[in-house]
Scaffold this motif. Structure first.
Motif, PDB file in Angstrom:
ATOM      1  N   MET A  95       0.857  -1.134   0.282  1.00 48.28           N
ATOM      2  CA  MET A  95      -0.123   0.034   0.120  1.00 48.28           C
ATOM      3  C   MET A  95       1.029   1.338   0.164  1.00 48.28           C
ATOM      4  N   LEU A  96       2.104   1.213   0.647  1.00 45.18           N
ATOM      5  CA  LEU A  96       2.998   2.390   0.409  1.00 45.18           C
ATOM      6  C   LEU A  96       3.456   2.551  -0.610  1.00 45.18           C
ATOM      7  N   ALA A  97       3.556   1.763  -1.801  1.00 44.39           N
ATOM      8  CA  ALA A  97       4.124   1.970  -3.117  1.00 44.39           C
ATOM      9  C   ALA A  97       2.908   2.405  -3.884  1.00 44.39           C
ATOM     10  N   VAL A  98       1.447   2.136  -3.522  1.00 39.35           N
ATOM     11  CA  VAL A  98       0.445   2.419  -4.280  1.00 39.35           C
ATOM     12  C   VAL A  98       0.125   4.122  -3.889  1.00 39.35           C
ATOM     13  N   PHE A  99       0.483   4.398  -2.541  1.00 31.23           N
ATOM     14  CA  PHE A  99       0.185   5.848  -2.136  1.00 31.23           C
ATOM     15  C   PHE A  99       1.250   6.617  -2.628  1.00 31.23           C
ATOM     16  N   CYS A 100       2.575   6.229  -2.445  1.00 25.77           N
ATOM     17  CA  CYS A 100       3.619   7.055  -3.125  1.00 25.77           C
ATOM     18  C   CYS A 100       3.440   7.548  -4.439  1.00 25.77           C
ATOM     19  N   THR A 101       3.106   6.645  -5.263  1.00 28.38           N
ATOM     20  CA  THR A 101       2.985   6.795  -6.720  1.00 28.38           C
ATOM     21  C   THR A 101       1.811   7.872  -7.116  1.00 28.38           C
ATOM     22  N   ASN A 102       0.866   7.484  -6.231  1.00 26.79           N
ATOM     23  CA  ASN A 102      -0.355   8.404  -6.621  1.00 26.79           C
ATOM     24  C   ASN A 102      -0.447   9.774  -5.797  1.00 26.79           C
ATOM     25  N   ALA A 103       0.133   9.921  -4.524  1.00 25.14           N
ATOM     26  CA  ALA A 103       0.104  10.985  -3.877  1.00 25.14           C
ATOM     27  C   ALA A 103       0.806  12.284  -4.428  1.00 25.14           C
ATOM     28  N   ILE A 104       1.961  11.803  -5.442  1.00 23.49           N
ATOM     29  CA  ILE A 104       2.589  12.632  -6.161  1.00 23.49           C
ATOM     30  C   ILE A 104       1.750  13.340  -7.329  1.00 23.49           C
ATOM     31  N   ASN A 105       0.987  12.346  -7.901  1.00 23.72           N
ATOM     32  CA  ASN A 105       0.234  12.270  -9.082  1.00 23.72           C
ATOM     33  C   ASN A 105      -0.928  13.196  -8.978  1.00 23.72           C
ATOM     34  N   ILE A 106      -1.508  13.089  -7.753  1.00 20.32           N
ATOM     35  CA  ILE A 106      -2.721  13.957  -7.666  1.00 20.32           C
ATOM     36  C   ILE A 106      -2.634  15.445  -7.056  1.00 20.32           C
ATOM     37  N   TYR A 107      -1.175  15.362  -6.544  1.00 23.51           N
ATOM     38  CA  TYR A 107      -0.664  16.911  -6.356  1.00 23.51           C
ATOM     39  C   TYR A 107      -0.131  17.393  -7.013  1.00 23.51           C
ATOM     40  N   ALA A 108      -0.496  18.013  -8.184  1.00 23.67           N
ATOM     41  CA  ALA A 108       0.322  18.273  -9.250  1.00 23.67           C
ATOM     42  C   ALA A 108      -0.592  19.448  -9.915  1.00 23.67           C
ATOM     43  N   GLY A 109       0.031  20.008 -11.040  1.00 21.31           N
ATOM     44  CA  GLY A 109      -1.117  20.671 -11.951  1.00 21.31           C
ATOM     45  C   GLY A 109      -0.476  22.273 -12.350  1.00 21.31           C
ATOM     46  N   ILE A 110       0.685  22.660 -11.615  1.00 16.52           N
ATOM     47  CA  ILE A 110       1.134  23.779 -12.025  1.00 16.52           C
ATOM     48  C   ILE A 110       2.655  23.588 -12.143  1.00 16.52           C
ATOM     49  N   PHE A 145       7.827  12.812   5.530  1.00 20.92           N
ATOM     50  CA  PHE A 145       8.379  13.780   4.485  1.00 20.92           C
ATOM     51  C   PHE A 145       7.152  13.930   3.380  1.00 20.92           C
ATOM     52  N   PHE A 146       6.125  13.107   3.466  1.00 17.40           N
ATOM     53  CA  PHE A 146       5.145  13.283   2.523  1.00 17.40           C
ATOM     54  C   PHE A 146       3.685  13.887   3.355  1.00 17.40           C
ATOM     55  N   LEU A 147       4.091  14.842   4.299  1.00 10.37           N
ATOM     56  CA  LEU A 147       2.887  15.498   5.175  1.00 10.37           C
ATOM     57  C   LEU A 147       1.948  16.415   4.209  1.00 10.37           C
ATOM     58  N   PRO A 148       2.507  17.057   3.356  1.00 10.65           N
ATOM     59  CA  PRO A 148       1.568  17.907   2.269  1.00 10.65           C
ATOM     60  C   PRO A 148       0.724  16.987   1.363  1.00 10.65           C
ATOM     61  N   GLN A 149       1.579  15.913   0.987  1.00  8.53           N
ATOM     62  CA  GLN A 149       0.671  14.903  -0.073  1.00  8.53           C
ATOM     63  C   GLN A 149      -0.222  14.164   0.899  1.00  8.53           C
ATOM     64  N   ILE A 150      -0.024  13.891   2.191  1.00  9.50           N
ATOM     65  CA  ILE A 150      -1.071  13.158   2.878  1.00  9.50           C
ATOM     66  C   ILE A 150      -2.219  14.161   3.173  1.00  9.50           C
ATOM     67  N   PHE A 151      -1.976  15.238   3.227  1.00 10.89           N
ATOM     68  CA  PHE A 151      -3.124  16.253   3.645  1.00 10.89           C
ATOM     69  C   PHE A 151      -4.028  16.516   2.372  1.00 10.89           C
ATOM     70  N   ASN A 152      -2.927  16.722   1.240  1.00 14.63           N
ATOM     71  CA  ASN A 152      -3.711  16.946  -0.029  1.00 14.63           C
ATOM     72  C   ASN A 152      -4.895  15.650  -0.538  1.00 14.63           C
ATOM     73  N   PHE A 153      -4.047  14.425  -0.024  1.00 15.88           N
ATOM     74  CA  PHE A 153      -5.018  13.374  -0.347  1.00 15.88           C
ATOM     75  C   PHE A 153      -6.320  13.224   0.519  1.00 15.88           C
ATOM     76  N   VAL A 154      -6.113  13.490   1.890  1.00 15.59           N
ATOM     77  CA  VAL A 154      -7.322  13.371   2.858  1.00 15.59           C
ATOM     78  C   VAL A 154      -8.380  14.683   2.308  1.00 15.59           C
ATOM     79  N   TYR A 155      -7.763  15.756   2.046  1.00 13.30           N
ATOM     80  CA  TYR A 155      -8.554  17.025   1.496  1.00 13.30           C
ATOM     81  C   TYR A 155      -9.525  16.611   0.483  1.00 13.30           C
ATOM     82  N   SER A 156      -8.826  15.554  -0.418  1.00  9.79           N
ATOM     83  CA  SER A 156      -9.297  15.362  -1.871  1.00  9.79           C
ATOM     84  C   SER A 156     -10.246  14.189  -1.884  1.00  9.79           C
ATOM     85  N   VAL A 157     -10.226  13.555  -0.696  1.00  8.29           N
ATOM     86  CA  VAL A 157     -11.190  12.289  -0.721  1.00  8.29           C
ATOM     87  C   VAL A 157     -12.440  12.330  -1.249  1.00  8.29           C
TER      88      VAL A 157
END
Length: 419
Positions: free
Chosen positions: A188-203, A291-303
């Protein structure tokens, strides 16, 4: 809880301090050369990618006609793999020069399967850029790519024992063996790391920038831990994370504002799997999540949007204000009847807390609602007001650095209070 693992990953010949320092110096030199190679290669292959249909248009600019080459993560990923293949002879070459010394088969298998998992994810990310895979595949593919690594971890008798927090030791004991659950967690760590960066993007620059900051954070952590009882694992992690950070820095040079290259899912998958690999093999999987605190917040916020409780457009990019040449929060509109009442209550509460901007009673019939797209990027614009794209990226990367400092505080002074 933290994982215990007292086995030596680089037996029987753990590098002496001098040999380790020499190997790391060689690694750094090759990595710097690799970063230069990325910088020189991207302009050379950009036209090739555009002619193959791999390009996009920057929607956050006045000029939306310029074709920007996409999937440039393939360049940095390929250079990274070349560096790692060339570096292969440094930690293991001495065993060919001196055949009498026992060859570290366990370490060699971990090294190769690490590269295999990263290579698989690089290929699958490129396939996603070309084929535009559905979300369910994005959850399955990282799991499959991590299987070779997890298998070698099992064969090499990797520990699945965790340290129990002090408050629970009187009931559970000092340690607890969670067995197969630990392998599920690493998958699940591998799934999270790959998708966490993927959804925190766009600029421009955010995908590469956050990867560089996280990579540098992991490298600093490895250096700090080189004197510990798992120094060989952190040495192994350094050998991977330094070339990754260097190659990503070369890509960042073109991905920053104004972007002359888009990284694509190729890079986000490649970066996420690299972080998962060093965390698993280096035995600091929980630390890397800090080290993924912003990505974790972004994921929870995006749920709510990720699971379509709230309408989720394909792209949740900020809205570009052409007159101001600045970005504003983008929004999602929906009918009030389409949202369940408990979710409405939650959105209203978040609005009072300043984390969401929910507008109700819109439209001629007063039944329409509007809410900002639930990403950390849009939340930053909500709190800071309209921002120029370059300024917004810089502020988000500063946030990433601040969260790194917080992560080190949690990992060292704070963790000692609980473990």
């Amino acid at each position: 809880m933290s994982c215990l693992n007292y086995r030596v990953t680089w037996p029987v010949t753990v590098p002496a301090p001098t040999e380790m320092l020499l190997a790391l110096c060689i690694n750094i030199v090759v990595s710097v050369v690799g970063a230069g190679a990325v910088v020189r290669t991207i302009p050379a292959v950009s036209e090739m990618f555009i002619n193959a249909g791999l390009f996009g248009r920057d929607l956050c600019k006045r000029d939306r006609t310029t074709k920007v080459p996409e999937s440039m993560g393939m360049v940095s990923g390929s250079v990274f793999l070349i560096i790692m293949f060339l570096f292969l002879g440094v930690p293991f070459g001495q065993h060919f020069i001196h055949p009498s010394s026992p060859f570290p088969h366990a370490a060699f298998s971990e090294y190769l399967t690490s590269l295999l998992s990263i290579c698989c994810m690089l290929f699958l990310g490129f396939a996603d850029d070309v084929l535009t895979l559905k979300w369910r595949y994005k959850l399955v593919l990282p799991t499959l790519a991590s299987l070779p690594l997890l298998m070698v971890y099992y064969i090499n008798m990797g520990s699945t024992t965790v340290v129990v927090p002090k408050l629970l030791r009187q009931w559970i004991g000092l340690t607890l063996n969670i067995g197969p659950l630990y392998y599920l967690y690493m998958s699940m760590l591998a799934v999270f790391c790959t998708n966490a960066i993927n959804i925190y993007a766009g600029i421009n620059g955010l995908e590469c920038g956050q990867a560089v900051v996280i990579g540098a954070s992991v490298a600093v952590f490895n250096v700090v831990e080189l004197g510990g009882y798992q120094s060989e694992s952190h040495y192994f992690s350094l050998c991977i994370i330094i070339p990754f950070t260097a190659s990503s820095l070369g890509l960042f040079y073109y991905n920053r504002y104004p972007s002359r290259a888009f990284v694509g899912d190729t890079f986000t998958y490649f970066a996420g799997m690299t972080f998962a690999v060093v965390a698993i093999i280096g035995h600091f999987s929980k630390t890397v999540l800090l080290f993924f605190l912003p990505q974790i917040f972004n994921f929870v916020y995006s749920v709510p949007q990720l699971f379509h409780f709230v309408p989720c457009p394909r792209h949740r990019l900020p809205k570009y204000n052409e007159k101001m040449d600045k970005l504003e929060p983008s929004v999602a509109e929906f009918k009030a009847k389409d949202i369940r009442q408990p979710l409405f209550v939650a959105l209203r509460l978040l609005t009072r807390l300043g984390l969401v901007n929910l507008e109700e009673g819109l439209g001629e019939d007063g039944k329409m609602c509007r809410v900002n797209n639930l990403t950390l990027i849009n939340l930053a614009l909500l709190k800071l007001g309209p921002q120029h794209e370059a300024s917004l990226t810089n502020k988000l990367l500063i946030l990433q650095v601040v969260c790194t400092a917080l992560a080190f505080f949690i990992r060292y002074p704070l963790a000692d209070m609980f473990f």
